[in-house]
Write a protein that holds these residues in place. Sequence first.
Motif, PDB file in Angstrom:
ATOM      1  N   PHE A 189      25.330  66.574  19.218  1.00  0.00           N
ATOM      2  CA  PHE A 189      25.819  65.219  18.980  1.00  0.00           C
ATOM      3  C   PHE A 189      26.946  65.007  19.975  1.00  0.00           C
ATOM      4  CE2 PHE A 189      24.308  67.050  15.072  1.00  0.00           C
ATOM      5  CZ  PHE A 189      23.473  66.078  14.550  1.00  0.00           C
ATOM      6  N   LEU A 190      26.778  64.044  20.877  1.00  0.00           N
ATOM      7  CA  LEU A 190      27.783  63.756  21.881  1.00  0.00           C
ATOM      8  C   LEU A 190      28.405  62.410  21.554  1.00  0.00           C
ATOM      9  CD1 LEU A 190      25.056  65.032  23.596  1.00  0.00           C
ATOM     10  CD2 LEU A 190      27.017  65.480  25.033  1.00  0.00           C
ATOM     11  N   THR A 191      29.724  62.333  21.592  1.00  0.00           N
ATOM     12  CA  THR A 191      30.425  61.085  21.305  1.00  0.00           C
ATOM     13  C   THR A 191      31.238  60.676  22.521  1.00  0.00           C
ATOM     14  OG1 THR A 191      32.366  62.201  20.369  1.00  0.00           O
ATOM     15  CG2 THR A 191      30.590  61.636  18.839  1.00  0.00           C
ATOM     16  N   SER A 192      31.461  59.374  22.630  1.00  0.00           N
ATOM     17  CA  SER A 192      32.279  58.870  23.730  1.00  0.00           C
ATOM     18  C   SER A 192      33.402  58.012  23.173  1.00  0.00           C
ATOM     19  CB  SER A 192      31.424  58.060  24.713  1.00  0.00           C
ATOM     20  OG  SER A 192      30.975  56.878  24.102  1.00  0.00           O
ATOM     21  N   ALA A 193      34.419  57.795  23.988  1.00  0.00           N
ATOM     22  CA  ALA A 193      35.589  57.033  23.556  1.00  0.00           C
ATOM     23  C   ALA A 193      35.243  55.585  23.214  1.00  0.00           C
ATOM     24  CB  ALA A 193      36.662  57.063  24.646  1.00  0.00           C
ATOM     25  N   ASN A 194      34.140  55.056  23.742  1.00  0.00           N
ATOM     26  CA  ASN A 194      33.792  53.674  23.447  1.00  0.00           C
ATOM     27  C   ASN A 194      32.871  53.544  22.234  1.00  0.00           C
ATOM     28  OD1 ASN A 194      31.452  54.614  24.535  1.00  0.00           O
ATOM     29  ND2 ASN A 194      31.276  53.057  26.114  1.00  0.00           N
ATOM     30  N   GLY A 195      32.683  54.617  21.483  1.00  0.00           N
ATOM     31  CA  GLY A 195      31.939  54.535  20.241  1.00  0.00           C
ATOM     32  C   GLY A 195      30.467  54.880  20.330  1.00  0.00           C
ATOM     33  N   GLY A 203      34.849  74.286  24.987  1.00  0.00           N
ATOM     34  CA  GLY A 203      34.795  73.135  25.888  1.00  0.00           C
ATOM     35  C   GLY A 203      33.395  72.551  25.904  1.00  0.00           C
ATOM     36  N   ARG A 204      32.790  72.478  27.082  1.00  0.00           N
ATOM     37  CA  ARG A 204      31.428  71.955  27.228  1.00  0.00           C
ATOM     38  C   ARG A 204      30.407  73.090  27.338  1.00  0.00           C
ATOM     39  NH1 ARG A 204      31.140  66.602  26.039  1.00  0.00           N
ATOM     40  NH2 ARG A 204      29.118  66.654  27.028  1.00  0.00           N
ATOM     41  N   ASP A 236      26.233  68.584  29.675  1.00  0.00           N
ATOM     42  CA  ASP A 236      26.862  67.438  30.318  1.00  0.00           C
ATOM     43  C   ASP A 236      26.982  66.273  29.332  1.00  0.00           C
ATOM     44  OD1 ASP A 236      24.436  65.924  30.302  1.00  0.00           O
ATOM     45  OD2 ASP A 236      23.930  66.558  32.338  1.00  0.00           O
ATOM     46  N   ALA A 237      27.571  65.174  29.773  1.00  0.00           N
ATOM     47  CA  ALA A 237      27.858  64.039  28.893  1.00  0.00           C
ATOM     48  C   ALA A 237      26.614  63.353  28.342  1.00  0.00           C
ATOM     49  CB  ALA A 237      28.731  63.016  29.622  1.00  0.00           C
ATOM     50  N   MET A 238      25.452  63.600  28.951  1.00  0.00           N
ATOM     51  CA  MET A 238      24.198  62.995  28.488  1.00  0.00           C
ATOM     52  C   MET A 238      23.299  64.017  27.777  1.00  0.00           C
ATOM     53  SD  MET A 238      24.616  59.895  29.105  1.00  0.00           S
ATOM     54  CE  MET A 238      23.022  59.285  28.647  1.00  0.00           C
ATOM     55  N   GLY A 239      23.817  65.224  27.517  1.00  0.00           N
ATOM     56  CA  GLY A 239      23.057  66.231  26.791  1.00  0.00           C
ATOM     57  C   GLY A 239      22.230  67.145  27.668  1.00  0.00           C
TER      58      GLY A 239
END
Length: 173
Positions: free
Chosen positions: A98-104, A139-140, A164-167
């Motif tokens: 489950f990846l989350t970002s600051a913009n929700g 971390g990642r 990475d940020a997109m899995g």
Amino acid sequence: MKSSLLVGLGCLCSVLSARGATMSISSNPGQDVTVKLDLPANNTEGVPVSCSFTFQTAKGLLGPSSNPTSQSGFANSAQDLFVITVQPVTKAAFVHFFLTSANGNVLLVSDVNARVAKLLSLAWKDDAGGFLRVETIQGRKVQLQTTDFAHAPFQSHTFWVSVDAMGGVTVAP
């Protein structure tokens, strides 16, 4: 697997929190596991975001080899990567990111086993496709373990992947 709202589920097993994002896990043994993610009001709409994912499973969550009955899941310190291992039956385990970002935004990566299996040597490919467990997270980077249940004595292979940020996953040193 289905996505649903968290409504009156069983016992709350774990709450991980820092930097505003939280993950909680509810388990109904023999039925399902629900992961709920809450993100603070720092997203683009200015309101908190909450979502949940329910996994139908007979066994529940699988913890690391050092504590297989752990029901807590894993989170990195930045609280933008949460990881669980769902065990539908004995000798089968599937990892979910489950990846989350600051913009929700919340991204569920449910095919982690298949992604990781592509990265492994032929000796471990099939094993990772059907059994993969999370050992720890830094971390990642996520430490994973697969086990060969086809040949006694059972052998295990432990290794690290970077997420990475997109899995996307790559083998980490």
